[in-house]
Design a protein around this motif. Sequence first.
Motif, PDB file in Angstrom:
ATOM      1  N   THR A   3       0.895  -1.077  -0.007  1.00 40.69           N
ATOM      2  CA  THR A   3       0.001  -0.009  -0.020  1.00 40.69           C
ATOM      3  C   THR A   3       0.900   1.156   0.025  1.00 40.69           C
ATOM      4  OG1 THR A   3      -1.796  -1.240   1.107  1.00 40.69           O
ATOM      5  CG2 THR A   3      -1.800   1.165   1.263  1.00 40.69           C
ATOM      6  N   VAL A   4       0.425   2.311  -0.802  1.00 39.46           N
ATOM      7  CA  VAL A   4       1.210   3.437  -0.872  1.00 39.46           C
ATOM      8  C   VAL A   4       0.348   4.524  -0.843  1.00 39.46           C
ATOM      9  CG1 VAL A   4       3.182   2.448  -2.362  1.00 39.46           C
ATOM     10  CG2 VAL A   4       1.284   3.450  -3.318  1.00 39.46           C
ATOM     11  N   ARG A   5       0.840   5.759  -0.537  1.00 36.72           N
ATOM     12  CA  ARG A   5       0.026   6.905  -0.367  1.00 36.72           C
ATOM     13  C   ARG A   5       0.345   7.943  -1.594  1.00 36.72           C
ATOM     14  NH1 ARG A   5      -3.878   7.233   3.030  1.00 36.72           N
ATOM     15  NH2 ARG A   5      -3.635   5.792   5.037  1.00 36.72           N
ATOM     16  N   THR A   6      -0.540   8.403  -2.405  1.00 38.08           N
ATOM     17  CA  THR A   6      -0.130   9.430  -3.584  1.00 38.08           C
ATOM     18  C   THR A   6       0.411  10.626  -2.922  1.00 38.08           C
ATOM     19  OG1 THR A   6      -2.380  10.274  -3.219  1.00 38.08           O
ATOM     20  CG2 THR A   6      -2.198   8.388  -4.795  1.00 38.08           C
ATOM     21  N   GLN A   7       1.139  11.169  -3.794  1.00 31.66           N
ATOM     22  CA  GLN A   7       1.725  12.430  -3.543  1.00 31.66           C
ATOM     23  C   GLN A   7       0.975  13.495  -4.554  1.00 31.66           C
ATOM     24  OE1 GLN A   7       5.713  11.906  -4.834  1.00 31.66           O
ATOM     25  NE2 GLN A   7       6.253  10.376  -3.536  1.00 31.66           N
ATOM     26  N   GLN A   8       1.206  14.746  -4.236  1.00 32.48           N
ATOM     27  CA  GLN A   8       0.333  15.949  -4.989  1.00 32.48           C
ATOM     28  C   GLN A   8       0.813  15.835  -6.469  1.00 32.48           C
ATOM     29  OE1 GLN A   8       1.171  19.817  -3.129  1.00 32.48           O
ATOM     30  NE2 GLN A   8       0.074  20.593  -4.967  1.00 32.48           N
ATOM     31  N   GLY A   9      -0.283  15.794  -7.195  1.00 31.40           N
ATOM     32  CA  GLY A   9      -0.391  15.747  -8.622  1.00 31.40           C
ATOM     33  C   GLY A   9       0.019  14.263  -9.152  1.00 31.40           C
ATOM     34  N   ASP A  10      -0.227  13.230  -8.323  1.00 32.59           N
ATOM     35  CA  ASP A  10       0.092  11.900  -8.868  1.00 32.59           C
ATOM     36  C   ASP A  10      -1.172  11.680  -9.722  1.00 32.59           C
ATOM     37  OD1 ASP A  10       2.391  11.084  -8.176  1.00 32.59           O
ATOM     38  OD2 ASP A  10       1.589   9.860  -6.442  1.00 32.59           O
ATOM     39  N   THR A  11      -0.795  10.710 -10.637  1.00 30.44           N
ATOM     40  CA  THR A  11      -1.723   9.988 -11.347  1.00 30.44           C
ATOM     41  C   THR A  11      -1.406   8.376 -11.352  1.00 30.44           C
ATOM     42  OG1 THR A  11      -0.324  10.127 -13.650  1.00 30.44           O
ATOM     43  CG2 THR A  11      -2.157  11.843 -13.500  1.00 30.44           C
ATOM     44  N   VAL A  12      -2.193   7.409 -11.835  1.00 32.97           N
ATOM     45  CA  VAL A  12      -2.090   6.072 -11.730  1.00 32.97           C
ATOM     46  C   VAL A  12      -0.746   5.792 -12.650  1.00 32.97           C
ATOM     47  CG1 VAL A  12      -3.114   3.659 -12.173  1.00 32.97           C
ATOM     48  CG2 VAL A  12      -4.404   5.604 -11.319  1.00 32.97           C
TER      49      VAL A  12
END
Length: 67
Positions: A3-12
């Motif tokens: 499991t990871v957490r998205t960073q600002q501006g991330d897309t898949v």
Amino acid sequence: MATVRTQQGDTVDLVALRHYGDTTMVEAILAANPGLSAHGAKLPHGLAITLPPAKPRTRPATITLWT
């Protein structure tokens, strides 16, 4: 599965590229996270995403032009 957490501006695509080194796992990420596409192209910051195990990579056959 990780499991990871998205960073600002991330897309898949960016999450796949950062974790797997390419974007071949985008469909598998979407399948492992029902409703993820409902967030739109840019994902919200801090969203937890489940990452499935990477598929084994196969090397293309080597073609020798000169012997």
